[in-house]
Design a protein around this motif. Sequence first.
Motif, mmCIF file in Angstrom:
data_model
loop_
_atom_site.group_PDB
_atom_site.id
_atom_site.type_symbol
_atom_site.label_atom_id
_atom_site.label_comp_id
_atom_site.label_asym_id
_atom_site.label_seq_id
_atom_site.Cartn_x
_atom_site.Cartn_y
_atom_site.Cartn_z
ATOM 1 N N TYR A 26 41.113 -53.160 36.844
ATOM 2 C CA TYR A 26 42.055 -52.302 36.148
ATOM 3 C C TYR A 26 41.332 -51.467 35.087
ATOM 4 C CZ TYR A 26 45.737 -55.254 38.142
ATOM 5 O OH TYR A 26 46.557 -55.929 38.983
ATOM 6 N N PRO A 27 41.816 -50.265 34.820
ATOM 7 C CA PRO A 27 41.223 -49.468 33.739
ATOM 8 C C PRO A 27 41.649 -50.002 32.375
ATOM 9 C CG PRO A 27 43.138 -48.345 34.626
ATOM 10 C CD PRO A 27 42.933 -49.563 35.487
ATOM 11 N N THR A 28 40.837 -49.744 31.367
ATOM 12 C CA THR A 28 41.193 -50.152 30.008
ATOM 13 C C THR A 28 42.218 -49.185 29.432
ATOM 14 O OG1 THR A 28 39.375 -48.843 29.100
ATOM 15 C CG2 THR A 28 38.929 -51.153 29.623
ATOM 16 N N GLN A 29 42.844 -49.574 28.329
ATOM 17 C CA GLN A 29 43.771 -48.684 27.641
ATOM 18 C C GLN A 29 42.997 -47.649 26.838
ATOM 19 O OE1 GLN A 29 46.916 -50.413 25.343
ATOM 20 N NE2 GLN A 29 47.253 -52.100 26.742
ATOM 21 N N ILE A 30 43.627 -46.518 26.598
ATOM 22 C CA ILE A 30 43.059 -45.526 25.690
ATOM 23 C C ILE A 30 43.155 -46.089 24.272
ATOM 24 C CG2 ILE A 30 43.359 -43.217 24.720
ATOM 25 C CD1 ILE A 30 44.315 -42.308 27.467
ATOM 26 N N GLU A 31 42.054 -46.054 23.538
ATOM 27 C CA GLU A 31 41.995 -46.690 22.227
ATOM 28 C C GLU A 31 42.797 -45.916 21.180
ATOM 29 O OE1 GLU A 31 38.040 -47.429 20.953
ATOM 30 O OE2 GLU A 31 37.540 -48.687 22.678
ATOM 31 N N LEU A 32 43.402 -46.680 20.270
ATOM 32 C CA LEU A 32 44.178 -46.095 19.175
ATOM 33 C C LEU A 32 43.226 -45.505 18.143
ATOM 34 C CD1 LEU A 32 47.144 -45.914 17.988
ATOM 35 C CD2 LEU A 32 46.511 -47.917 16.634
ATOM 36 N N PRO A 33 43.327 -44.201 17.830
ATOM 37 C CA PRO A 33 42.438 -43.595 16.829
ATOM 38 C C PRO A 33 42.734 -44.127 15.420
ATOM 39 C CG PRO A 33 43.482 -41.921 18.221
ATOM 40 C CD PRO A 33 44.195 -43.208 18.477
ATOM 41 N N SER A 34 41.743 -44.082 14.574
ATOM 42 C CA SER A 34 41.900 -44.588 13.211
ATOM 43 C C SER A 34 42.874 -43.741 12.391
ATOM 44 C CB SER A 34 40.543 -44.625 12.500
ATOM 45 O OG SER A 34 39.963 -43.324 12.462
ATOM 46 N N GLY A 35 43.069 -42.486 12.792
ATOM 47 C CA GLY A 35 43.962 -41.598 12.045
ATOM 48 C C GLY A 35 45.410 -41.645 12.488
ATOM 49 N N ILE A 36 45.777 -42.664 13.258
ATOM 50 C CA ILE A 36 47.145 -42.809 13.761
ATOM 51 C C ILE A 36 47.877 -43.885 12.972
ATOM 52 C CG2 ILE A 36 48.452 -43.819 15.681
ATOM 53 C CD1 ILE A 36 48.080 -41.009 16.267
ATOM 54 N N VAL A 37 49.151 -43.635 12.664
ATOM 55 C CA VAL A 37 50.013 -44.617 12.005
ATOM 56 C C VAL A 37 51.185 -44.920 12.937
ATOM 57 C CG1 VAL A 37 51.465 -45.104 10.008
ATOM 58 C CG2 VAL A 37 49.405 -43.737 9.731
ATOM 59 N N SER A 38 51.462 -46.194 13.146
ATOM 60 C CA SER A 38 52.592 -46.627 13.955
ATOM 61 C C SER A 38 53.744 -47.019 13.037
ATOM 62 C CB SER A 38 52.186 -47.815 14.834
ATOM 63 O OG SER A 38 53.305 -48.338 15.515
ATOM 64 N N VAL A 39 54.915 -46.409 13.224
ATOM 65 C CA VAL A 39 56.062 -46.650 12.343
ATOM 66 C C VAL A 39 57.308 -46.880 13.187
ATOM 67 C CG1 VAL A 39 57.467 -45.741 10.451
ATOM 68 C CG2 VAL A 39 55.046 -45.139 10.593
#
Length: 517
Positions: free
Chosen positions: A369-382
């Motif tokens: 399986y392919p890996t997930q696209i990594e979450l960038p450091s400049g992203i905020v999850s709300v």
Amino acid sequence: PIQSYENAFKRKNTVLKTMYDNEYIDKPLYNATLKEEIKLVESKNNNYIYPYVKATLNEFNSKVLVNPYVSGTVKIYTYLDLSLQNYVYNLNANTNYKYSRQQIVKNNKNNGIIAYFGENSNIERSPASCIKPWYVYAPLINEKLITESTVIIDEETNFNGYTPKNYANKYYGAVTTKTAISKSLNVPSVKLLSNYGFEIANEYANKLNVQVNGDNLAVALGATNTGVTLKKLADTYTVFANNGNYLESSFINKVSINNTPIYERNLNFNKVFSDETAYIISDTLNDSVLNGTSKKLYDKNYKIYAKTGTNGNENGNLDAYTICYTSEHTVAVWLGNYDNSLMDNAITGGTYPAVYTKYTLDYLYKNNYPTQIELPSGIVSVNINENELLNNQTELIDNENGVNFYYVKGTEPTKYKNSEITPKIKNAVIKVSNNNVSINLESENANEFIINRCCNKNKTTFNATTFSFFDEKLNNGIYYYEITPVFNNNGNKILGKPYVTPSIKINKTIVNDWWKE
């Protein structure tokens, strides 16, 4: 020459005569080749390679990589995956419809095309709704003009005589950017282009090497003047898989003459969108797989990002697309007719193009399986309260019952839904040293604390805005602390249940310095 040998033979001699007249060949060579037979080598076993070879030669000729009259052995090195090419060539989506298919599979790391099926790799068609993410939404997110949770009213709207329709004339009212992309709604896309204009959209299209050449709002739905090749359209999606970095895809890796390298492809990527914008668009396209128009790709054990597109009217459809990517590959499928005749309305981007894509993904990832696209450091999850968002267009943080959205840092909401906030203290660690008391707090939702120091019915109140509190120079006695967690939301304070610490004893020992008496 296979179907019409005589005509091919005559054409051969016409070309030879032109070459002789223009002094590319001399008289002896001209005379010697006039009567030369055309040698046909037919191999049914390699038919599956033909579409890829034809597309490769089209690219080779368009780039003029070699003088066409050079003497020597020219070798073209490609990115072809023979096994995958064979699979894509023989792929059957179990459809009774007989329409033309074009399909591209790319390696995202180098944007090299590893498999191709189709009759004409250079044909330009309307990109339909596949234009929306990279022409309308991503530029506005990148310019911080909208976010994933921006609310747009999806309703029948007249734009100076132009009234775009949603699929099946269904309208959803207040929707977010995420839903608008996921469900491929037409009106929100046109509204945004109308509000912000063409300048931003065209600027980013140019960076993606796409000439849109349109000045009417229907461009937001794919009504470009010149159309887009499937190859270029696939490139506009690989840019999101590659963290906003663009590189034109290619069949050709390098070329040599007589084993001497004369061309090698440049792998310099150009930054078009920020890492954060690319990730947010990918999140909306994953939602298209989970809840939107790309649901036929839903049953995978890895993350898929996809967009469908359909161009047509009530009489039939002209173009149907599924463009899909993972962290490792991009798969683009088009169904239609090269002569622009209509297909059945049952053929949409979410039907057979999605099925072809699904089968291709199954082959690509049959072992790993392919890996997930990594979450960038400049992203905020709300987490945002959806009811307040859609009904009142108010973004309130709701950590208990909210819907998740991603934001570029600095664009995220900061106000909380008060009724959903209960500040709590999970634990308090107390240490006593030299008659001083330190308290370290572990809390949930609190951003302030009211601290009462209690001793012999006396109370002293302190306010703290950190999770560490220090109380010094205490006198003898038995102390305990009442700590009330506070959530302060722009002046509106919510008090939690007080936390009472265990009692501690302060006992100062008096030591006489007898030599000073």
